[in-house]
Design a protein around this motif. Structure first.
Motif, PDB file in Angstrom:
ATOM      1  N   ALA A 262       5.108   7.951  -8.090  1.00 51.86           N
ATOM      2  CA  ALA A 262       6.452   7.377  -7.976  1.00 51.86           C
ATOM      3  C   ALA A 262       6.786   7.058  -6.526  1.00 51.86           C
ATOM      4  O   ALA A 262       7.423   6.035  -6.236  1.00 51.86           O
ATOM      5  CB  ALA A 262       7.482   8.344  -8.561  1.00 51.86           C
ATOM      6  N   ALA A 263       6.344   7.932  -5.602  1.00 53.55           N
ATOM      7  CA  ALA A 263       6.582   7.666  -4.178  1.00 53.55           C
ATOM      8  C   ALA A 263       5.827   6.420  -3.726  1.00 53.55           C
ATOM      9  O   ALA A 263       6.353   5.602  -2.955  1.00 53.55           O
ATOM     10  CB  ALA A 263       6.162   8.874  -3.349  1.00 53.55           C
ATOM     11  N   ILE A 264       4.590   6.250  -4.213  1.00 49.88           N
ATOM     12  CA  ILE A 264       3.813   5.051  -3.874  1.00 49.88           C
ATOM     13  C   ILE A 264       4.522   3.804  -4.407  1.00 49.88           C
ATOM     14  O   ILE A 264       4.624   2.784  -3.709  1.00 49.88           O
ATOM     15  CB  ILE A 264       2.389   5.158  -4.449  1.00 49.88           C
ATOM     16  CG1 ILE A 264       1.622   6.281  -3.745  1.00 49.88           C
ATOM     17  CG2 ILE A 264       1.641   3.830  -4.294  1.00 49.88           C
ATOM     18  CD1 ILE A 264       0.262   6.556  -4.341  1.00 49.88           C
ATOM     19  N   ALA A 265       5.018   3.870  -5.633  1.00 47.19           N
ATOM     20  CA  ALA A 265       5.738   2.730  -6.216  1.00 47.19           C
ATOM     21  C   ALA A 265       7.001   2.413  -5.435  1.00 47.19           C
ATOM     22  O   ALA A 265       7.351   1.237  -5.236  1.00 47.19           O
ATOM     23  CB  ALA A 265       6.077   3.022  -7.674  1.00 47.19           C
ATOM     24  N   SER A 266       7.690   3.447  -4.962  1.00 50.54           N
ATOM     25  CA  SER A 266       8.915   3.225  -4.197  1.00 50.54           C
ATOM     26  C   SER A 266       8.625   2.554  -2.865  1.00 50.54           C
ATOM     27  O   SER A 266       9.331   1.623  -2.453  1.00 50.54           O
ATOM     28  CB  SER A 266       9.627   4.567  -3.968  1.00 50.54           C
ATOM     29  OG  SER A 266      10.791   4.395  -3.190  1.00 50.54           O
ATOM     30  N   VAL A 267       7.562   2.998  -2.171  1.00 53.26           N
ATOM     31  CA  VAL A 267       7.234   2.441  -0.857  1.00 53.26           C
ATOM     32  C   VAL A 267       6.725   1.013  -0.983  1.00 53.26           C
ATOM     33  O   VAL A 267       7.138   0.115  -0.228  1.00 53.26           O
ATOM     34  CB  VAL A 267       6.197   3.334  -0.148  1.00 53.26           C
ATOM     35  CG1 VAL A 267       5.704   2.659   1.135  1.00 53.26           C
ATOM     36  CG2 VAL A 267       6.803   4.693   0.168  1.00 53.26           C
ATOM     37  N   THR A 268       5.831   0.766  -1.930  1.00 49.74           N
ATOM     38  CA  THR A 268       5.242  -0.569  -2.063  1.00 49.74           C
ATOM     39  C   THR A 268       6.214  -1.590  -2.638  1.00 49.74           C
ATOM     40  O   THR A 268       5.961  -2.796  -2.546  1.00 49.74           O
ATOM     41  CB  THR A 268       3.992  -0.518  -2.955  1.00 49.74           C
ATOM     42  OG1 THR A 268       4.340   0.056  -4.234  1.00 49.74           O
ATOM     43  CG2 THR A 268       2.913   0.317  -2.309  1.00 49.74           C
ATOM     44  N   SER A 269       7.321  -1.136  -3.206  1.00 45.73           N
ATOM     45  CA  SER A 269       8.279  -2.085  -3.781  1.00 45.73           C
ATOM     46  C   SER A 269       8.989  -2.922  -2.724  1.00 45.73           C
ATOM     47  O   SER A 269       9.680  -3.886  -3.074  1.00 45.73           O
ATOM     48  CB  SER A 269       9.324  -1.348  -4.630  1.00 45.73           C
ATOM     49  OG  SER A 269      10.100  -0.478  -3.830  1.00 45.73           O
ATOM     50  N   VAL A 270       8.844  -2.564  -1.433  1.00 49.06           N
ATOM     51  CA  VAL A 270       9.452  -3.378  -0.382  1.00 49.06           C
ATOM     52  C   VAL A 270       8.768  -4.728  -0.268  1.00 49.06           C
ATOM     53  O   VAL A 270       9.306  -5.655   0.329  1.00 49.06           O
ATOM     54  CB  VAL A 270       9.420  -2.655   0.983  1.00 49.06           C
ATOM     55  CG1 VAL A 270      10.196  -1.353   0.917  1.00 49.06           C
ATOM     56  CG2 VAL A 270       7.995  -2.393   1.432  1.00 49.06           C
ATOM     57  N   VAL A 271       7.547  -4.848  -0.846  1.00 47.95           N
ATOM     58  CA  VAL A 271       6.825  -6.118  -0.854  1.00 47.95           C
ATOM     59  C   VAL A 271       7.068  -6.788  -2.204  1.00 47.95           C
ATOM     60  O   VAL A 271       6.573  -6.307  -3.223  1.00 47.95           O
ATOM     61  CB  VAL A 271       5.318  -5.921  -0.634  1.00 47.95           C
ATOM     62  CG1 VAL A 271       4.605  -7.265  -0.603  1.00 47.95           C
ATOM     63  CG2 VAL A 271       5.070  -5.144   0.646  1.00 47.95           C
ATOM     64  N   ILE A 278       0.224  -3.469  -6.549  1.00 46.28           N
ATOM     65  CA  ILE A 278      -0.473  -2.456  -5.756  1.00 46.28           C
ATOM     66  C   ILE A 278      -0.135  -1.057  -6.263  1.00 46.28           C
ATOM     67  O   ILE A 278      -1.010  -0.193  -6.370  1.00 46.28           O
ATOM     68  CB  ILE A 278      -0.084  -2.595  -4.271  1.00 46.28           C
ATOM     69  CG1 ILE A 278      -0.505  -3.970  -3.738  1.00 46.28           C
ATOM     70  CG2 ILE A 278      -0.714  -1.489  -3.435  1.00 46.28           C
ATOM     71  CD1 ILE A 278      -0.005  -4.268  -2.347  1.00 46.28           C
ATOM     72  N   ALA A 279       1.124  -0.826  -6.612  1.00 49.24           N
ATOM     73  CA  ALA A 279       1.567   0.511  -7.004  1.00 49.24           C
ATOM     74  C   ALA A 279       1.001   0.944  -8.350  1.00 49.24           C
ATOM     75  O   ALA A 279       0.723   2.129  -8.562  1.00 49.24           O
ATOM     76  CB  ALA A 279       3.098   0.561  -7.036  1.00 49.24           C
ATOM     77  N   ILE A 280       0.838   0.002  -9.284  1.00 45.56           N
ATOM     78  CA  ILE A 280       0.401   0.388 -10.627  1.00 45.56           C
ATOM     79  C   ILE A 280      -1.095   0.689 -10.680  1.00 45.56           C
ATOM     80  O   ILE A 280      -1.571   1.332 -11.630  1.00 45.56           O
ATOM     81  CB  ILE A 280       0.749  -0.728 -11.643  1.00 45.56           C
ATOM     82  CG1 ILE A 280       0.704  -0.176 -13.067  1.00 45.56           C
ATOM     83  CG2 ILE A 280      -0.195  -1.905 -11.495  1.00 45.56           C
ATOM     84  CD1 ILE A 280       1.141  -1.160 -14.127  1.00 45.56           C
ATOM     85  N   THR A 281      -1.857   0.282  -9.688  1.00 49.14           N
ATOM     86  CA  THR A 281      -3.317   0.442  -9.735  1.00 49.14           C
ATOM     87  C   THR A 281      -3.755   1.896  -9.859  1.00 49.14           C
ATOM     88  O   THR A 281      -4.519   2.236 -10.781  1.00 49.14           O
ATOM     89  CB  THR A 281      -3.963  -0.218  -8.504  1.00 49.14           C
ATOM     90  OG1 THR A 281      -3.597  -1.598  -8.467  1.00 49.14           O
ATOM     91  CG2 THR A 281      -5.469  -0.103  -8.562  1.00 49.14           C
ATOM     92  N   PRO A 282      -3.338   2.827  -8.965  1.00 53.82           N
ATOM     93  CA  PRO A 282      -3.780   4.225  -9.143  1.00 53.82           C
ATOM     94  C   PRO A 282      -3.265   4.845 -10.437  1.00 53.82           C
ATOM     95  O   PRO A 282      -3.985   5.608 -11.087  1.00 53.82           O
ATOM     96  CB  PRO A 282      -3.209   4.939  -7.912  1.00 53.82           C
ATOM     97  CG  PRO A 282      -2.108   4.075  -7.431  1.00 53.82           C
ATOM     98  CD  PRO A 282      -2.508   2.679  -7.768  1.00 53.82           C
ATOM     99  N   ALA A 283      -2.029   4.518 -10.838  1.00 55.37           N
ATOM    100  CA  ALA A 283      -1.497   5.049 -12.098  1.00 55.37           C
ATOM    101  C   ALA A 283      -2.292   4.537 -13.286  1.00 55.37           C
ATOM    102  O   ALA A 283      -2.540   5.272 -14.253  1.00 55.37           O
ATOM    103  CB  ALA A 283      -0.026   4.671 -12.240  1.00 55.37           C
TER     104      ALA A 283
END
Length: 383
Positions: A262-271, A278-283
């Protein structure tokens, strides 16, 4: 009518002043040519700009986040200097609380995920390999990929072949860490003076221009300030909402490393547009290894969050302040990423918004200067 005013196009561009315009373009081209030839002279200036860029950018971002609070405290008749100190102390307290309570947990999850990610990738590749070998595409797949296990066994060889670049990579990491440390150390000082005297900076710059240009320059500063404020404040709120929704959704479906993902999704959402991919790949990798049903649940959670963000959260918080077409955003992101890397991707949209404000004001001034020509053309079309 002179030969320079003989056509509507020439008259629109100023008639005889077109020569002046072409001369300016030629002069700019000569300056670029000279700069490319003696660019080494400006290397110290470029190094200085690179050194102050990161702390300055971080300070501007935090400035736009804290400015409404400072203005609110000032409206409550608290002196600005005391309001700044109170806000900065509160910010330090919040950061300390996050470091003490959340960062250690995220660090453990990050270390665990980094250790388990190769296994997740290996299991995902093998599972996909087995499925394709037993599917209707087996003939085509066998011809394209003879042995996936052989490909996996070659990974250590690839790692060894790039071992010579390890020193260069370590040097780059050390340089990056040094830049971040310098930015963190200098951030409070730059931020303090921005909050204290930042509102005076536009007036100081405006006074450098001739009096007849000052109203137009003032409108440009107001437009840039509005765009940056709307984008930074809105994007931070939207990113926080996405992180919270993702965390709740991941907890509901029982996905591993919920807080970290969730933290990765929050940070990458600025793009925009590229960040969610990018965020959904590890999940997605973790869910594929877990079970096919987990993939379905992940897709449902991701779709719900994206719909809520796109249809309700972003329109309410950010509105249509930037007025940038999605295709334009994609091209801007790709170009900025190719030219400046990750920093370019992060700064692409606000940079484009600033450039758009400047260009739109310049065009408006140009059109107003030759308003007579515009009115004549409109009258001609009506006839």
């Amino acid at each position: 009518m002179s030969r320079w005013d003989s056509t509507p196009v020439i008259r629109f561009f100023g008639g005889r002043k077109l020569l002046y315009l072409l001369g300016v373009v030629l002069l700019v081209g000569l300056n670029i040519l000279v700069f490319s030839s003696v660019g080494f002279i400006f290397n110290p200036l470029l190094i200085f700009i690179k050194t102050i860029a990161l702390p300055l950018i971080l300070s501007v971002v935090v400035y736009y986040l804290l400015r409404p609070i400072i203005n609110l405290l000032e409206a409550w008749r608290i002196k600005r200097i005391w309001g700044i100190l109170i806000t900065l102390l509160a910010l330090v307290g919040i950061i300390t609380l996050l470091v003490v309570l959340i960062i250690p947990f995220l660090e453990k999850q990050l270390i665990s995920l980094s250790e388990e990610l190769p296994r997740y990738l290996r299991d995902m590749i093998k599972g996909t390999d087995e499925w394709l070998r037993n599917s209707i595409f087996s003939v085509y797949y066998t011809n394209l990929f003879q042995d996936v296990d052989g490909m996996l066994n070659q990974i250590p060889d690839y790692i060894s072949s790039y071992a010579s670049e390890t020193v260069e990579g370590i040097t780059s990491i050390i340089s990056t860490v040094t830049s971040v440390v310098v930015a963190i150390v200098t951030l409070p000082f730059i931020l303090f003076y921005l909050l204290k005297d930042g509102y005076r900076l536009p007036a100081f710059v405006i006074r450098l221009f001739p009096p007849k240009f000052r109203p137009e320059i003032s409108s440009v500063f107001k437009g840039i300030d509005h765009q940056l404020s709307a984008y930074i404040q809105g994007q931070i709120i939207v990113s926080f909402c996405i992180g919270v929704m993702m965390y709740i959704g991941f907890l509901i479906i029982g996905l591993d490393y919920a807080l970290l993902l969730a933290a990765i999704a929050s940070v990458t959402s600025v793009v925009p547009y590229l960040g969610p991919i990018i965020a959904i790949t590890p999940a997605l990798i973790i869910s594929i290894v877990t079970s096919p049903f987990m993939v379905v649940k992940l897709v449902i959670v991701w779709t719900i969050v994206q719909l809520l963000e796109g249809k309700f959260i972003s329109p309410q918080i950010m509105g249509k302040s930037l007025h940038i077409h999605p295709v334009t955003i994609i091209f801007v992101l790709l170009t900025a990423g190719h030219l400046f890397g990750v920093i370019g991707i992060i700064l692409a949209i606000p940079g484009y918004a600033i450039l758009k404000v400047i260009v739109s004001h310049m065009y408006f001034w140009f059109q107003r200067r030759y308003n007579r020509f515009v009115e004549e053309e409109d009258q001609y079309k009506m006839e």
